[in-house]
Design a protein around this motif. Structure first.
Motif, PDB file in Angstrom:
ATOM      1  N   LEU A 303       0.791  -1.240   0.000  1.00 17.38           N
ATOM      2  CA  LEU A 303       0.000   0.000   0.000  1.00 17.38           C
ATOM      3  C   LEU A 303       0.825   1.292   0.000  1.00 17.38           C
ATOM      4  CD1 LEU A 303      -2.813  -0.966   2.548  1.00 17.38           C
ATOM      5  CD2 LEU A 303      -2.812  -1.217   0.062  1.00 17.38           C
ATOM      6  N   ASN A 304       2.057   1.217   0.451  1.00 15.60           N
ATOM      7  CA  ASN A 304       2.875   2.432   0.558  1.00 15.60           C
ATOM      8  C   ASN A 304       3.862   2.506  -0.612  1.00 15.60           C
ATOM      9  OD1 ASN A 304       4.785   4.425   1.229  1.00 15.60           O
ATOM     10  ND2 ASN A 304       4.526   4.081   3.416  1.00 15.60           N
ATOM     11  N   ASP A 305       3.600   3.389  -1.555  1.00 12.85           N
ATOM     12  CA  ASP A 305       4.443   3.500  -2.756  1.00 12.85           C
ATOM     13  C   ASP A 305       5.881   3.857  -2.411  1.00 12.85           C
ATOM     14  OD1 ASP A 305       2.257   2.915  -4.290  1.00 12.85           O
ATOM     15  OD2 ASP A 305       1.823   5.000  -4.820  1.00 12.85           O
ATOM     16  N   GLU A 306       6.069   4.747  -1.464  1.00  8.02           N
ATOM     17  CA  GLU A 306       7.429   5.189  -1.142  1.00  8.02           C
ATOM     18  C   GLU A 306       8.229   4.076  -0.462  1.00  8.02           C
ATOM     19  OE1 GLU A 306       7.959   9.346   0.152  1.00  8.02           O
ATOM     20  OE2 GLU A 306       5.784   9.536  -0.009  1.00  8.02           O
ATOM     21  N   LEU A 307       7.573   3.269   0.342  1.00  7.35           N
ATOM     22  CA  LEU A 307       8.272   2.127   0.942  1.00  7.35           C
ATOM     23  C   LEU A 307       8.594   1.093  -0.129  1.00  7.35           C
ATOM     24  CD1 LEU A 307       9.233   0.847   3.644  1.00  7.35           C
ATOM     25  CD2 LEU A 307       7.109  -0.466   3.628  1.00  7.35           C
ATOM     26  N   TYR A 308       7.673   0.886  -1.050  1.00  4.69           N
ATOM     27  CA  TYR A 308       7.915  -0.063  -2.136  1.00  4.69           C
ATOM     28  C   TYR A 308       9.116   0.377  -2.975  1.00  4.69           C
ATOM     29  CZ  TYR A 308       7.176  -2.872  -6.325  1.00  4.69           C
ATOM     30  OH  TYR A 308       7.348  -3.730  -7.380  1.00  4.69           O
ATOM     31  N   ASP A 309       9.202   1.656  -3.265  1.00  3.50           N
ATOM     32  CA  ASP A 309      10.353   2.177  -4.025  1.00  3.50           C
ATOM     33  C   ASP A 309      11.652   1.968  -3.246  1.00  3.50           C
ATOM     34  OD1 ASP A 309       8.694   2.976  -6.071  1.00  3.50           O
ATOM     35  OD2 ASP A 309       8.526   5.051  -5.376  1.00  3.50           O
ATOM     36  N   TYR A 310      11.592   2.158  -1.933  1.00  2.20           N
ATOM     37  CA  TYR A 310      12.771   1.943  -1.072  1.00  2.20           C
ATOM     38  C   TYR A 310      13.222   0.473  -1.162  1.00  2.20           C
ATOM     39  CZ  TYR A 310      15.462   1.205   3.235  1.00  2.20           C
ATOM     40  OH  TYR A 310      16.423   0.849   4.146  1.00  2.20           O
ATOM     41  N   CYS A 311      12.259  -0.444  -1.115  1.00  2.00           N
ATOM     42  CA  CYS A 311      12.584  -1.874  -1.179  1.00  2.00           C
ATOM     43  C   CYS A 311      13.229  -2.231  -2.513  1.00  2.00           C
ATOM     44  CB  CYS A 311      11.331  -2.719  -0.958  1.00  2.00           C
ATOM     45  SG  CYS A 311      10.648  -2.610   0.701  1.00  2.00           S
ATOM     46  N   ARG A 312      12.701  -1.685  -3.590  1.00  2.00           N
ATOM     47  CA  ARG A 312      13.256  -1.963  -4.922  1.00  2.00           C
ATOM     48  C   ARG A 312      14.678  -1.436  -5.030  1.00  2.00           C
ATOM     49  NH1 ARG A 312       9.345  -0.069  -9.534  1.00  2.00           N
ATOM     50  NH2 ARG A 312      10.831  -1.267 -10.769  1.00  2.00           N
ATOM     51  N   GLU A 313      14.915  -0.279  -4.464  1.00  2.00           N
ATOM     52  CA  GLU A 313      16.269   0.288  -4.481  1.00  2.00           C
ATOM     53  C   GLU A 313      17.227  -0.605  -3.704  1.00  2.00           C
ATOM     54  OE1 GLU A 313      15.947   4.190  -2.878  1.00  2.00           O
ATOM     55  OE2 GLU A 313      14.759   4.968  -4.554  1.00  2.00           O
ATOM     56  N   CYS A 314      16.750  -1.189  -2.603  1.00  5.16           N
ATOM     57  CA  CYS A 314      17.606  -2.057  -1.766  1.00  5.16           C
ATOM     58  C   CYS A 314      18.104  -3.272  -2.554  1.00  5.16           C
ATOM     59  CB  CYS A 314      16.852  -2.508  -0.528  1.00  5.16           C
ATOM     60  SG  CYS A 314      16.626  -1.200   0.695  1.00  5.16           S
ATOM     61  N   ILE A 315      17.202  -3.935  -3.300  1.00  6.17           N
ATOM     62  CA  ILE A 315      17.621  -5.143  -3.998  1.00  6.17           C
ATOM     63  C   ILE A 315      18.366  -4.837  -5.289  1.00  6.17           C
ATOM     64  CG2 ILE A 315      15.753  -6.514  -3.009  1.00  6.17           C
ATOM     65  CD1 ILE A 315      14.381  -6.389  -5.737  1.00  6.17           C
ATOM     66  N   ASN A 316      18.318  -3.588  -5.724  1.00  6.14           N
ATOM     67  CA  ASN A 316      19.021  -3.202  -6.958  1.00  6.14           C
ATOM     68  C   ASN A 316      20.404  -2.624  -6.676  1.00  6.14           C
ATOM     69  OD1 ASN A 316      16.946  -3.987  -8.689  1.00  6.14           O
ATOM     70  ND2 ASN A 316      15.886  -2.004  -8.459  1.00  6.14           N
ATOM     71  N   ARG A 317      20.759  -2.520  -5.402  1.00  3.31           N
ATOM     72  CA  ARG A 317      22.082  -1.967  -5.069  1.00  3.31           C
ATOM     73  C   ARG A 317      23.189  -2.926  -5.487  1.00  3.31           C
ATOM     74  NH1 ARG A 317      20.383  -0.288   1.074  1.00  3.31           N
ATOM     75  NH2 ARG A 317      19.109   1.521   0.533  1.00  3.31           N
TER      76      ARG A 317
END
Length: 317
Positions: A303-317
């Protein structure tokens, strides 16, 4: 109670209560505390008590010590019990409150908000017990041991396990209270230092918020697994179907997450307008949720777009 019921009714009530508990048990200590707190006579208390153990051996010393452990002979004392349910609280308490009370029953505060001088206590016990035991010797020994006791603050200085155990035996409620206070201070410090310091905070995450390192690690590992679920053959099959079928499938399969109508509308819009967005929602109905914290985390990812974006950034590091 004494103003409403006759003396005989009150006596019968206390005889029944004390008749169901043995000296030194949690139930007995609760009865003693309420009896004294409600202003009943100490002398008469002696007539309600079976001072024998299961084998009939006398336990007068143990009985007298139970009374003195209420610190009724202290004028100044801290009688607050953090485990006690506030009957004036307007909100209902949950089963978890009762479970905590049961789990930490030994840490309940025995102190009673009432004062009786030590001489009055001696005289009342002598009248109540007669020649059954040497009241003065028992009281004197208790007071002598009490005078030797020093207060222990378990988080100040170096204290070994033996000292903590002895302190718990003397006053478990104070040690428990110190531990709770220390934990409260810890959480307050976390709240001041981090924006996200609990799983329930994930739903409120905004870009740039600081996350407690332990939670950040948990979130990153959990999302890595969450995202890996799209490798399932069923996901690939659904991606070949229409957007309508994917929307129907995700709505039908959801059993764990409580989603508002406006959030469903957003999810359906995402799936219809952006095919790749299905990778965000597919795992939410496939992952096994085993705890409230896990549910809070997954709900926030969905439900939280900004948290979802944070998670995607984490696995793409």
């Amino acid at each position: 109670m004494r103003n409403i019921y006759s003396e005989d009714v009150c006596d019968t009530y206390w005889k029944e209560r004390f008749g169901c508990s043995r000296i030194g048990t949690l139930g007995f200590n609760k009865n003693i505390k309420e009896y004294l707190l409600w202003g009943f006579e100490l002398e008469k208390l002696c007539s309600f008590i079976d001072c024998g153990d299961k084998e009939g051996r006398p336990q007068y010393e143990k009985f007298i010590n139970c009374i003195l452990e209420t610190k009724i002979h202290w004028k100044e004392k801290d009688c607050e019990d953090i485990l006690e349910i506030d009957q004036e609280e307007p909100y209902p308490y949950s089963i978890y409150t009762l479970m905590i009370q049961f789990a930490y029953a030994g840490a309940q505060n025995k102190k009673v908000d009432r004062y009786i001088s030590i001489d009055e206590i001696r005289n009342a016990l002598k009248r109540g017990l007669g020649e059954k035991c040497d009241v003065d010797s028992i009281v004197n020994e208790y007071l002598a041991n009490e005078a030797k006791e020093s207060s222990i603050k378990i988080f100040e200085g170096e204290i070994d396990e033996k000292e903590i155990k002895a302190a718990c035996e003397r006053d478990a409620s104070q040690i428990f209270r110190q531990a709770v206070e220390k934990k409260r201070q810890f959480f307050e410090e976390m709240v001041e230092k981090y924006d996200i310091c609990d799983y329930e905070d994930f739903i409120y995450y905004e870009k740039g918020d600081t996350i407690h390192p332990i939670l950040a690690e948990s979130l990153e590992k959990s999302y890595a697994f969450y995202h890996s679920i799209i490798s399932e053959d069923n996901y690939k099959k659904l991606m070949e179907d229409s957007e309508v079928i994917r929307c129907e499938w995700i709505a039908m399969k959801n059993r764990n997450i409580l989603i508002r109508d406006k959030d469903w509308n957003k999810i359906f819009t995402d799936i219809q307008e952006n095919k790749d967005s299905f990778e965000r929602y597919y795992p939410m109905v496939r992952v096994q949720i085993n705890s409230e914290d896990q549910l809070r985390m997954i709900t926030a990812i969905v439900l939280n777009d900004e948290l979802y974006d944070y998670c995607r950034e984490c696995i793409n590091r």
